[in-house]
Scaffold this active site. Structure first.
Site, short mmCIF file in Angstrom:
data_model
loop_
_atom_site.label_atom_id
_atom_site.label_comp_id
_atom_site.label_asym_id
_atom_site.label_seq_id
_atom_site.Cartn_x
_atom_site.Cartn_y
_atom_site.Cartn_z
N LYS A 173 0.84 -1.20 0.00
CA LYS A 173 0.00 0.00 0.00
C LYS A 173 0.88 1.25 0.00
O LYS A 173 1.43 1.64 1.02
CB LYS A 173 -0.90 0.04 1.24
N GLU A 250 9.66 2.63 10.79
CA GLU A 250 10.68 3.67 10.57
C GLU A 250 9.95 5.00 10.57
O GLU A 250 9.04 5.19 9.76
CB GLU A 250 11.41 3.46 9.25
N CYS A 284 13.47 11.98 6.13
CA CYS A 284 13.46 11.65 7.55
C CYS A 284 14.84 11.87 8.16
O CYS A 284 14.97 12.07 9.36
CB CYS A 284 13.01 10.21 7.73
N GLU A 383 9.28 17.43 14.43
CA GLU A 383 9.64 17.27 13.02
C GLU A 383 8.75 18.16 12.16
O GLU A 383 7.53 18.08 12.24
CB GLU A 383 9.47 15.82 12.60
P1 NAP Z 1 2.13 9.13 7.35
O1 NAP Z 1 1.08 10.16 7.28
O2 NAP Z 1 2.39 8.47 8.65
O3 NAP Z 1 1.73 8.04 6.26
C1 NAP Z 1 2.56 6.93 5.98
C2 NAP Z 1 1.70 5.81 5.39
O4 NAP Z 1 0.79 5.33 6.41
C3 NAP Z 1 0.83 6.27 4.22
O5 NAP Z 1 0.81 5.23 3.27
C4 NAP Z 1 -0.52 6.47 4.88
O6 NAP Z 1 -1.61 6.36 4.00
C5 NAP Z 1 -0.51 5.33 5.88
N1 NAP Z 1 -1.50 5.49 6.97
C6 NAP Z 1 -1.96 6.65 7.51
N2 NAP Z 1 -2.84 6.38 8.49
C7 NAP Z 1 -2.95 5.04 8.58
C8 NAP Z 1 -3.70 4.16 9.41
N3 NAP Z 1 -4.52 4.60 10.36
N4 NAP Z 1 -3.56 2.84 9.22
C9 NAP Z 1 -2.73 2.36 8.28
N5 NAP Z 1 -1.99 3.14 7.47
C10 NAP Z 1 -2.09 4.47 7.62
O7 NAP Z 1 3.53 9.68 6.83
P2 NAP Z 1 3.80 10.55 5.51
O8 NAP Z 1 3.28 11.93 5.75
O9 NAP Z 1 3.37 9.82 4.29
O10 NAP Z 1 5.39 10.57 5.48
C11 NAP Z 1 6.16 11.48 6.20
C12 NAP Z 1 6.70 10.85 7.46
O11 NAP Z 1 7.45 9.69 7.12
C13 NAP Z 1 7.66 11.73 8.21
O12 NAP Z 1 7.38 11.68 9.59
C14 NAP Z 1 9.02 11.10 7.93
O13 NAP Z 1 9.99 11.36 8.91
C15 NAP Z 1 8.68 9.68 7.84
N6 NAP Z 1 9.71 8.95 7.11
C16 NAP Z 1 10.54 8.13 7.81
C17 NAP Z 1 11.54 7.43 7.17
C18 NAP Z 1 12.46 6.52 7.95
O14 NAP Z 1 13.01 5.62 7.35
N7 NAP Z 1 12.63 6.70 9.24
C19 NAP Z 1 11.70 7.54 5.80
C20 NAP Z 1 10.85 8.38 5.12
C21 NAP Z 1 9.85 9.07 5.78
P3 NAP Z 1 -2.19 7.61 3.15
O15 NAP Z 1 -1.95 7.24 1.75
O16 NAP Z 1 -3.64 7.66 3.46
O17 NAP Z 1 -1.49 8.85 3.57
#
Ligand code: NAP
Ligand code: MG
Length: 482
Positions: A173, A250, A284, A383
């Site tokens: 997904k 992550e 990130c 962040e």
């Molecule tokens: P996010 O809002 O947490 O979304 C990540 C994924 O989770 C998306 O596919 C999202 O779907 C899904 N999701 C959201 N709510 C959910 C739920 N209740 N149940 C299951 N899945 C759900 O993060 P983002 O805004 O896409 O990405 C930015 C974040 O990623 C930042 O905090 C960044 O630091 C972090 N990041 C971390 C790393 C690492 O390796 N540490 C690498 C890259 C990014 P949708 O399609 O609906 O949004």
């Protein structure tokens, strides 16, 4: 013109129950594509297909796995310019960054093609007479992958490749904001000769598709990358499900870059600008806290400002652009909100932070540098995930190290110094998963582990040979030959 792209379920391209539009953040009039959204029933169908495909794939030979992964790698690498353009167009990182990310995805598949041939076990003597003990690794089962928007092909690659390598089946997904790269990758995977059901793509929202993966008893493991808030929900759901799911998370970062008095100023500025602002700061591992000791502070800020004035912020696909747009309106709103919070808290907005107009309507933000920031301010603790960095003044190395570690996160950290003593001390004492000396906090190799500690990561590391900890489960077998 836009085409209507489908999901890949049980070896077939299937229409959805709705549509998601992929918008170019450099030009919001440009629709990159329209993608079918899967619903709960289709997600369940994908899980059932992955479950049905698991017994055969879990016993596939290393050669079969190598062949599929290698074929995927070859096609990704051959098409890196075209796929890099698609990625830059849908996500807003610059074209060279987009092509680089696609190449990285291809290299990851090549690495795990090789790993498929290298999986070995151990055989040892038992502490009891006459017995033999074997330790082997087996695949986990159906793995659900939930990925963020900021690395639309590399992050899926570093989850899908090891999952398939070790004999798992996959339901993927992607983030709804970036279905284009996910779809292109899925087409390549679909052509690789994998048996149907081994790999499935389900585009859709976190609350429907994501939630279904989390609740379904036939999903054995979840690999997640995204925000801390979503990560917590995922962890909870995995623990509460029956049977409990294996999971790895992550998440975010508030990564420190320490600049010491003895640093090479030029190197420090390059490292800071790259770490804080490239990929629009939407990494990130971005350096968002620049912790600078008193003797170099003013020179560093002056040189940083000069360097920032030379950054071209524009359409991600234009040549010579250093920083593309922010990914969408809601992320831009968040960046602007934090810029306001920083000013209200008493930090000085030293440079940038204003909206920019370009030829096409897009989410253009001048990279922002705050000075006179303290580590207790919200802009230093939370962040932001945009092109916003703050400079925190430190008395000396010891204070810089203490500030560096004073955070709930622990993904990446860095130090700029010409002193071997401080570099070595920092590498040992920085509380992060990845430490960089005279290098940007962002920018890692693909054949070694990636991940953090404290609030940034939970569970087994990703990438390199360490990825097998998550994608396999260990079996200990005892034999009494008689
Ligand atoms: P996010 O809002 O947490 O979304 C990540 C994924 O989770 C998306 O596919 C999202 O779907 C899904 N999701 C959201 N709510 C959910 C739920 N209740 N149940 C299951 N899945 C759900 O993060 P983002 O805004 O896409 O990405 C930015 C974040 O990623 C930042 O905090 C960044 O630091 C972090 N990041 C971390 C790393 C690492 O390796 N540490 C690498 C890259 C990014 P949708 O399609 O609906 O949004
Ligand atoms: Mg988009």
């Amino acid at each position: 013109m836009t085409a209507h792209q489908k999901n890949f379920i049980a070896g077939e391209w299937i229409d959805g129950s709705g549509i998601t539009r992929d918008i170019n953040p450099s030009n919001t009039n440009d629709v990159v594509g329209e993608y079918a959204k899967a619903d709960k029933a289709q997600t369940e169908k994908a899980i059932a297909a992955a479950k049905a495909a698991f017994p055969a794939w879990s016993r596939a030979t290393p050669q079969e796995r190598f062949d599929a992964l290698n074929k995927i790698s070859v096609e990704i690498l051959a098409r890196k310019e075209e796929l890099g353009r698609l990625l830059a167009r849908e996500e807003g990182k610059t074209l060279p960054e987009g092509i680089g990310e696609v190449a990285r995805a291809g290299q990851i598949f090549a690495f795990f093609a090789g790993e498929a041939l290298r999986l070995t076990g151990e055989k040892g003597a038992s502490v009891r007479p006459g017995l033999e003990v074997e330790i082997t690794r087996e695949p986990v089962g159906v793995v659900g992958m939930i990925t963020p928007w900021n690395f639309p092909i590399a992050i899926p690659a570093w989850k899908i490749a090891p999952a398939l390598c070790y004999g798992n089946t996959v339901v993927f997904k992607p983030a709804e904001l970036v279905p284009g790269s996910a779809h292109a990758l899925s087409e390549i995977i679909a052509r690789s000769g994998l048996p149907s059901g081994v790999f499935n793509l389900v585009v859709g929202s976190g609350s429907v598709v994501g939630q279904t993966l989390l609740e379904h008893p036939d999903v054995a493991a979840i690999s997640f990358t995204g925000s801390v808030a979503t990560g917590r929900k995922i962890a909870q759901a995995c623990v509460l499900s029956t049977p409990m799911k294996k999971f790895q998370l992550e998440m975010g970062g508030k990564n420190p870059l320490v600049v010491l008095d003895d640093a090479d100023l030029k190197v420090a500025v390059e490292v800071a600008v790259n770490g804080a602002y490239f990929s629009t700061g939407q990494r990130c591992t971005a350096s968002s806290r620049l912790i600078v000791t008193a003797g170099i502070h003013d020179r560093f800020v002056a040189a940083m400002t000069e360097r920032m004035k030379g950054l071209s912020v524009d359409d991600a696909l234009k040549s010579g652009v250093h920083v593309g747009p922010v990914v969408d309106q809601s992320q831009l709103d968040q960046d602007l909100r934090y810029i306001k919070i920083g000013q209200d808290e008493g930090a000085r907005l030293h440079w940038g932070g204003e909206l920019l107009n370009r030829e096409t309507p897009g989410f253009y933000l001048q990279p922002a540098l705050f000075t006179e920031t303290t580590n207790s301010m919200r802009i230093a603790r939370e962040e932001i995930f945009g092109p916003v960095a703050c400079v925190i003044r430190a008395k000396d190395y010891e204070e810089a190290l203490a500030i560096s570690n004073d955070t709930e996160f622990g993904l990446a950290s860095g130090i700029c110094t010409t002193s071997l003593k401080y570099a070595s001390h920092y590498k040992r004492n920085s509380e992060s998963g990845m430490v960089m000396v005279n290098l940007p906090t962002a920018g890692v190799d693909y054949h070694v582990p990636f991940g953090g500690r404290k609030g940034s990561s939970y569970g087994a590391r990703e990438q390199g040979a360490y990825a097998r900890e998550f994608y396999t489960t260990v079996k200990t077998a005892y034999t009494f030959p008689g």
